[in-house]
Each structure stands twice: as structure tokens, then as C-alpha cells.
Design a protein around this motif. Structure first.
Motif, short mmCIF file in Angstrom:
data_model
loop_
_atom_site.label_atom_id
_atom_site.label_comp_id
_atom_site.label_asym_id
_atom_site.label_seq_id
_atom_site.Cartn_x
_atom_site.Cartn_y
_atom_site.Cartn_z
N ARG A 59 -73.84 153.05 22.28
CA ARG A 59 -75.23 153.47 22.10
C ARG A 59 -75.80 153.05 20.75
O ARG A 59 -76.96 153.33 20.46
N ILE A 60 -74.96 152.44 19.91
CA ILE A 60 -75.46 152.02 18.60
C ILE A 60 -76.61 151.05 18.78
O ILE A 60 -77.59 151.06 18.05
N GLY A 62 -79.18 148.62 21.49
CA GLY A 62 -79.72 148.44 22.82
C GLY A 62 -79.50 147.05 23.37
O GLY A 62 -79.71 146.79 24.53
N THR A 65 -74.76 146.64 23.87
CA THR A 65 -74.00 147.81 24.29
C THR A 65 -72.55 147.46 24.58
O THR A 65 -71.64 148.10 24.06
N CYS A 552 -79.84 148.01 16.26
CA CYS A 552 -78.69 148.92 16.27
C CYS A 552 -79.12 150.35 16.03
O CYS A 552 -78.35 151.14 15.52
N ALA A 553 -80.33 150.72 16.29
CA ALA A 553 -80.67 152.07 15.93
C ALA A 553 -81.70 152.72 16.82
O ALA A 553 -81.37 153.46 17.74
N ASN B 10 -82.50 156.52 21.88
CA ASN B 10 -81.15 156.47 21.33
C ASN B 10 -80.58 157.87 21.16
O ASN B 10 -81.04 158.64 20.31
N ILE B 11 -79.58 158.19 21.97
CA ILE B 11 -79.02 159.55 21.95
C ILE B 11 -78.24 159.86 20.69
O ILE B 11 -77.82 161.00 20.47
N LEU B 12 -78.03 158.85 19.83
CA LEU B 12 -77.31 159.10 18.57
C LEU B 12 -78.26 159.59 17.48
O LEU B 12 -77.84 159.95 16.40
N LEU B 13 -79.56 159.56 17.76
CA LEU B 13 -80.54 159.88 16.74
C LEU B 13 -81.39 161.08 17.16
O LEU B 13 -82.61 161.02 17.22
N GLY B 42 -81.22 153.89 27.72
CA GLY B 42 -80.85 153.80 26.30
C GLY B 42 -81.92 153.07 25.53
O GLY B 42 -83.12 153.34 25.68
N THR B 43 -81.51 152.11 24.72
CA THR B 43 -82.49 151.32 23.98
C THR B 43 -82.53 149.89 24.50
O THR B 43 -82.82 148.95 23.78
N CYS B 44 -82.20 149.73 25.77
CA CYS B 44 -82.10 148.38 26.33
C CYS B 44 -83.46 147.79 26.66
O CYS B 44 -84.45 148.51 26.77
#
Lengths: 570, 159
Positions: A59-60, A62, A65, A552-553, B10-13, B42-44
Motif C-alpha cells: 500500500r506504500i 499506487g 503495489t 509512494c504516499a 491510502n490506508i497507511l495515512l 488503493g492509490t492505483c
């Protein structure tokens, strides 16, 4: 008088990469690359089960992955000295090769071609002439006059409405745009065809990875794909045959369209072989493991000092000591602090992630990226580093496609273009296309190896990990589309004690290091031409040639519309 | 009928991942007919092109900065969506707006698009939502379900 140009964001997603340049006399005199987003993802991982790390690290980013997922399981496997069944290696290899091919096609056509191709100019092209040019360059069966007319009409309709949609914000009519209307049309036709073709690469990742866009099939110790010659619910021959069909379609496009287009556009922009040289210390890691231990690889890796292929030193195995001992990261110009002082450069096993934000200080701290070095020197990583290292290692497919590309360029430019031309902005695009052809061949090979091994009756895909008491350390590395990616893990009695990711864009977009030596983007931008500081297309060309990915964020929809480029006198 | 509910972020943020959290709950709490696909995006970006083409309706759930206090939900529908995206388009990065622009160029854009969003309170590193945004999850879920029903989709809460 010099001018300071700030481009923020260089990439589209909010607040990632900012580039500042000082321009004087039409040339870049100073450059700064700054990561504008703190990741700190490493801190989330501390205390967690190492078997879960891959699902979190994917998940870092998009865009990448799968690459973080694969690198993470490799790190934990390296720490446990756990072997991986060859079937799992083949499946992982196919996922990452298909991902790389996808990434390269999308990067060239959809993320960077518009730095070189003027879509508006394509409206003026003679489609018959453009089609016959395309047919003279390639045997691709989709270069007909009818196709070219169809695309041109479509473009006219789009531009006529005043809404360029995906083509908005390009520097149309910029003096640095040099292609004829016919070549611009050719590129626009292939831009649209590439949109179609890239799906096949995605389908391969989705079938092998069980789900898209986030794969679900990885496990520390192998993959979770049950293999079977007949059952319906698993990776069957039928599904593998579909994968084979998509591989063939991709192969046709990559070799007969992508490689040819890059060579043709490169030949028309031959002056760009003189810009963007920058750092010529090249690092790449071996990848596509062929055995369960990671001691034999289809694609070699290594280090080349000062652009000299004769100085090549190989990196041979997973856990190679030469690689492990060489990597460290500095924070003198980054928004972090080290407990032992900011003049230090720390090995990733001892790595610290302690934020210390200041404002943007030209001579102080100015980036959220750390500054990684290999035996004390900043590196260039990515497709050019990869191709040069594989070439230096005597890898035959690499030599074949590199020679083919350079011959094609030489023929169109009507002058002999040698491998030295690759150390440049346009050379990075050429290297990416050459590497992509090599990846296609290897994708086919991995499919054959998997099928042959299954035919022998070996259907094993997983070795169960066992976590002993006490501390283990491991590194996983992967030659990702943008270059060397490494994850470094310290495990204590089955829990993560430290985790550090050293990502390709950190190598390339690094700020100055502890000795004030610039990172690859910064070095490559020096002396770059800039015709119009208000429209710094040439700066974008050089930065985009690396395929910057600071995605990456974060990805937040923003209703506010801020200017991307600001210029002020200094 | 083809409908996609797409959670992005983004589930990390922390709050950045709210879209993904909403679609996770949608799948856990509701029975959805086969014509509805739920995607954790996600962020795709471009990877989703295939799954988003030729849709009757696309419902995006995301974190949206719209200048209101943290935790303020927002619904953007139909013709307002392209206007909303227009200013953010660029040839240099691919993300959801570019995917939609590509689909539009190919004549395969969703017939109807809606964005269910909320102003974030924090985007710090962390797997948890902030309490401010967490409190709005049921409302965001209800807004998403209402959008689906508005498209004539039968959505039933699980027994």
C-alpha cells in the motif's frame, strides 16, 4: 539575471516531488529535488507479524503495489534463510515481469511521450504519409492509413470541443517540440493503441495475483496459488493458456511498436543525447531467480563505476554481501535527524526514521527523501543502470536488443549512434524500451519453465516459515521498473523490530548527501537547456526520463487549483 | 447493467484511506447483486482501466479536500464530476481522473459518475481513521447505498 523556477508537483498526485532550478542564460545552473511527503510507513510495521508486512507495504505506492509486496516477502525469507519452491519463483517472476512491461508502456506513452510529442500538431499531418512512414519502420499490422485517418478525426473532434481532456496542460507549440506533424500523428495513434495493449499486462497480473489492483496471492515462503492440471478453482492450464495469449500480444506491441517509436523519436531528438548525463555510477540488482535459494538469476545485476562498462562488478545472489555492505542513507539535507548526528550515513539495519521538519532550506534540509549511497557514492538506478549492467555482464538478449535499437536510431538519424548516447535524457527512454524487450523474452521463458515443471509433476508452491526465538536480519531486493528496491527487516522472536524501505526514487530523487554531493535528478538537470522559464518543458523532460514515482504516499482529491509552475527572479 | 463502487485512498495515512474503509464495510454489511463490483482501488490508476470501462454507473468513495471543516461529507454527482476533475488533468501523471479522461476519449466513460467524499481531519501515518472521520462512516455508507439505489440497484442489508 538568473531566475528561480519551482515545479510542484512534478508528478500529478498532490505534494510529492518538487523540483527547483536556477536558470541563467537559458541553462540550469543549480537544481534541487525535494520529496514533499513524509512516508514513515516503516514505523507502522514495528511490532507486527513479519508475514503481514507484504500486504501493508504494497500500500506504500499506487503504481508499484506488487513490487513492494514481492520485495517484502523476499526480505523475511532472507532473514529466515527460507527457500521458495521454484513454481512460486516462476509465478512471482511472471507477475513482476508483466507489471514491469505494463509500467514501461504506460510510462512512455501516457506519462512522458507528451513531453516530446505535440498532439495539436498531429491535426495538420497527412495521414497517408504518416501511415507509410510507420509501415516503413515496422511490420506492426495496425499502421494502416485508415487507422491513422480514424485517430486524426477523433483528435479533431476532441480538440474542436475546446476540451483536451487527457491532453490538457501540455506545452503545445513549445519551441522545443521538434517532430513533424506526421511523426506526431504516428505517436498519437500508438498512444491510443498502447491504452488497449496495456490491459493484457494487467490481466496477467490479475490472474496470477488472484486480484487486481492489489495482489492477494503472496506468502512468506511461496505463493498461495494452488496449481492443478484440471481443477476449476485454481491456476489451471486453461488460465495459463490465456496468460500465454496475452503475453504474445504484448510481445508484438513491445517489439514492433514501443521499441521502434522510442528509436524514431530518439533519432529526431538526437540533441537530447547530450543532456541529462549526470551521475554515471550505475547500480542494479540481479532478478528473476531460477532456483529455490536465489543463487541463479535470468537477469544479472551489478555496479558500473563512472560509466565504464569495463569496471563492472557483479551482484550475484540474494543476500549478496557486496550489496548489503555497500548501502547506507544520510539525512544531512533531509527532514530527519539521527540520534548519532546528521553527518552520519546509517546502514538500513541501523536505520532511523525520526522526522525533523524545517522549511525548504537551499543549503540545509529540503526533502523528505533520505540520501542513499553505495560505498559512499550517490547512484543512478533504473532502466539505464539495468541495461548497462546486463550489457556489461554479457547478457545476450540485452546486447541483441540494445544493438537493434541503436541500429534503428542510426538508420533514421543517418549517423552512427553508439552505446555512449544512452548516458542521457533520451537514452533513458531507449534503455527502458530495450529492457522491456528483454523482460518480454523472459516473461515467455518463465511461462515455459512453469509449465515444464508442472508437467514433471511438481505442483509445490509454498514452504511454511518458522520463526525462531531471538533476532534475525534480512534484506529483500528486487530490480523494480524504476530500479533497485530493497526492504530491510530486523525480526525479534517473530515480531518486526525494524523495517526500512530504500526505494528506487529515493536513490534517483535524493537530495544532496552528507558530503553535499547531489542526487541523480539534481546532477542530471545541471546545464539542461530551458528556453522559457515560464514553460520549463526541458526540465520536465529530464526528470520524467527517470519515470519519477513519488506516488509512494497519498492520493487525495483536491478541489483547489494551485499553479504548478512559479518563477521568480533571484 | 454494470456498476462499480470504487474505494480509493491510502490506508497507511489515516483518513486518506476512508474510501477503502467504506467499501470494505459495504461488502461486509450488504448483499449486492452480481452486476455490482466493489473495488478496493488503493492509490492505483491505469491498472483499473479495464474494470472501469463501459459502466452504467461509477460510484467513487474518497477523501476530498473541499475547504469545509474536517468530517464534512460531500456528494458530487453527474455533470458536476467532470467539471470537478477538469482543473486537475495533466498529461504527466495517471490517476483516477486520467483514467476517466482516457475512457471519455475512447467513448467508454461511465454513463453516470458520483463521488461520495469527506473532508479529512488528518493524513498522518497510521492504519486507523481519526475519530472525527470514523464517526461519519455510517453516513458515508448510507450515502453510497443511496447512490446505488438511485441507480435502481437492489441493495439489502445482510441478515
Amino acid at each position: 539575471m538568473s531566475k528561480r523556477v519551482t515545479i510542484d508537483p512534478v508528478t500529478r498526485i498532490e505534494g510529492h516531488l518538487r523540483v527547483d532550478v536556477e536558470v541563467d542564460g537559458g541553462r540550469v545552473k543549480k537544481a534541487w529535488a525535494s520529496g514533499q511527503m513524509w512516508r514513515g510507513v516503516e514505523n507502522i510495521l514495528v511490532g507486527r507479524d513479519p508475514r503481514d508486512a507484504w500486504a501493508i507495504t504494497q500500500r506504500i505506492c499506487g503504481v508499484c503495489t506488487t513490487v513492494h509486496a514481492i520485495t517484502s516477502v523476499r526480505a523475511v525469507e532472507n532473514a529466515l534463510q527460507l527457500e521458495v519452491p521454484v513454481n512460486a519463483q516462476y509465478i512471482r517472476n511472471m507477475i513482476m515481469l508483466a507489471h514491469a512491461v505494463h509500467d514501461h508502456i504506460v510510462h512512455f506513452y501516457h506519462l512522458s511521450a507528451l513531453d516530446w510529442v505535440d498532439v495539436v500538431s498531429a491535426l495538420k499531418a497527412d495521414p497517408a504519409k504518416a501511415a507509410s512512414l510507420a509501415e516503413s519502420l515496422s511490420s506492426w499490422n495496425n499502421n494502416s492509413k485508415a487507422e491513422f485517418i480514424k485517430v486524426q478525426e477523433k483528435l479533431k473532434g476532441f480538440v474542436g470541443t475546446g476540451q483536451l481532456g487527457i491532453f490538457t496542460n501540455g506545452y503545445w507549440g513549445h519551441p522545443a517540440m521538434k517532430l513533424t506533424p506526421e511523426v506526431n500523428l504516428l505517436a498519437a495513434v500508438h498512444y491510443l493503441q498502447a491504452l488497449e495493449v496495456q490491459r493484457y499486462a494487467n490481466k496477467i497480473v490479475a490472474i496470477l495475483g488472484s486480484k487486481s489492483p492489489h495482489i492477494q496471492n503472496l506468502a512468506v515462503g511461496g505463493v498461495a496459488n494452488p496449481l492443478s492440471l484440471d481443477s476449476q478453482s485454481v491456476l489451471t492450464i486453461e488460465r495459463l493458456l490465456a496468460v500465454k495469449e496475452w503475453i504474445e500480444k504484448l510481445d508484438d506491441f513491445v517489439k514492433n511498436v514501443y521499441l521502434v517509436d522510442v528509436a524514431a523519436i530518439g533519432a529526431f531528438y538526437a540533441d537530447w543525447t547530450k543532456h541529462g548525463r549526470g551521475i554515471t555510477d550505475y547500480l542494479c540488482v540481479p532478478d528473476v531467480p531460477l532456483d529455490s535459494k536465489g543463487t541463479q538469476f535470468a537477469l544479472p545485476g551489478g555496479y558500473i563505476p563512472n560509466g565504464d562498462i569495463a569496471g563492472y562488478k557483479p551482484i550475484k545472489t540474494f543476500g549478496d554481501k557486496y550489496f548489503i555492505d555497500g548501502v547506507s542513507e544520510a539525512v544531512k539535507h533531509s527532514w530527519y535527524e539521527y540520534s548519532g548526528g546528521d553527518d552520519k550515513s546509517l546502514h538500513p539495519y541501523q536505520g532511523e526514521t525520526r522526522p525533523k521538519y524545517t522549511d525548504f532550506q537551499d543549503n540545509g534540509k529540503y526533502s523528505w527523501l533520505k540520501s542513499p549511497t553505495f560505498y559512499g557514492k550517490p547512484m543512478q538506478v533504473g532502466p539505464l543502470a539495468r541495461v548497462l549492467n546486463m550489457y556489461a555482464a554479457g547478457h545476450e538478449p540485452t546486447k541483441k536488443y540494445a544493438t537493434a535499437a541503436l541500429d534503428l536510431v542510426s538508420g533514421i538519424a543517418k549517423t552512427k549512434v553508439g552505446i555512449d548516447a544512452l548516458h542521457s535524457t533520451i537514452g533513458r527512454h531507449a534503455a527502458r524500451a530495450v529492457g522491456c524487450c528483454v523482460q518480454m523474452d523472459e516473461l515467455k521463458n518463465q511461462w515455459d519453465l512453469l509449465l515444464a515443471n508442472m508437467a514433471k509433476g511438481d505442483l509445490k508452491t509454498f514452504n511454511k516459515p518458522v520463526f525462531p526465538k531471538g533476532e534475525q536480519m534480512g534484506v529483500g531486493f528486487h530490480e523494480a521498473p524504476r530500479g533497485v528496491l530493497s526492504h530491510w527487516v530486523v525480526i525479534d522472536s517473530g515480531k518486526i523490530k525494524n523495517y526500512q524501505c530504500v526505494v528506487p526514487t529515493t536513490w534517483n530523487a535524493a537530495p544532496r548527501n552528507e558530503k553535499d554531493a547531489p542526487g541523480a535528478y539534481e546532477a542530471c538537470l545541471l546545464d539542461n537547456p530551458v528556453a522559457d522559464p515560464e514553460k520549463p518543458l526541458e526540465v520536465l523532460r529530464t526528470v520524467h526520463s527517470f519515470d519519477p514515482c513519488l506516488a509512494c504516499a497519498v492520493h487525495v482529491v483536491d478541489k483547489e487549483d494551485n499553479p504548478v509552475v512559479t518563477v521568480k527572479a533571484v | 447493467m454494470a456498476v462499480v463502487v470504487l474505494g480509493i485512498g491510502n490506508i497507511l495515512l489515516s483518513d486518506e484511506g476512508v474510501g477503502v474503509r467504506v467499501v470494505e464495510q459495504l461488502e461486509a454489511k450488504y448483499d449486492l447483486p452480481p452486476e455490482v463490483e466493489v473495488i478496493d482501488g488503493g492509490t492505483c490508476g491505469m491498472e483499473m482501466l479495464d474494470q472501469l470501462e463501459g459502466l452504467d454507473a461509477l460510484i467513487v468513495v474518497d477523501c476530498v479536500r473541499h475547504g469545509q471543516p474536517p468530517g464534512t461529507p460531500i456528494l458530487i454527482q453527474g455533470d458536476d464530476v467532470p467539471v470537478f476533475f477538469r482543473t486537475k488533468l495533466s498529461p504527466h501523471q495517471v490517476s483516477l481522473s486520467d483514467v476517466l479522461a482516457s475512457l471519455e476519449f475512447e467513448g467508454r466513460a461511465p454513463k453516470y459518475t458520483a463521488i461520495v467524499g469527506i473532508q479529512p481531519a488528518s493524513m498522518d501515518t497510521g492504519l486507523e481513521l481519526t475519530p472525527t472521520v470514523e464517526a461519519w462512516l455510517p453516513e458515508l455508507l448510507a450515502m453510497t447505498v443511496a447512490e446505488l439505489r438511485g441507480q435502481g440497484v437492489r441493495v439489502e442489508e445482510k441478515a
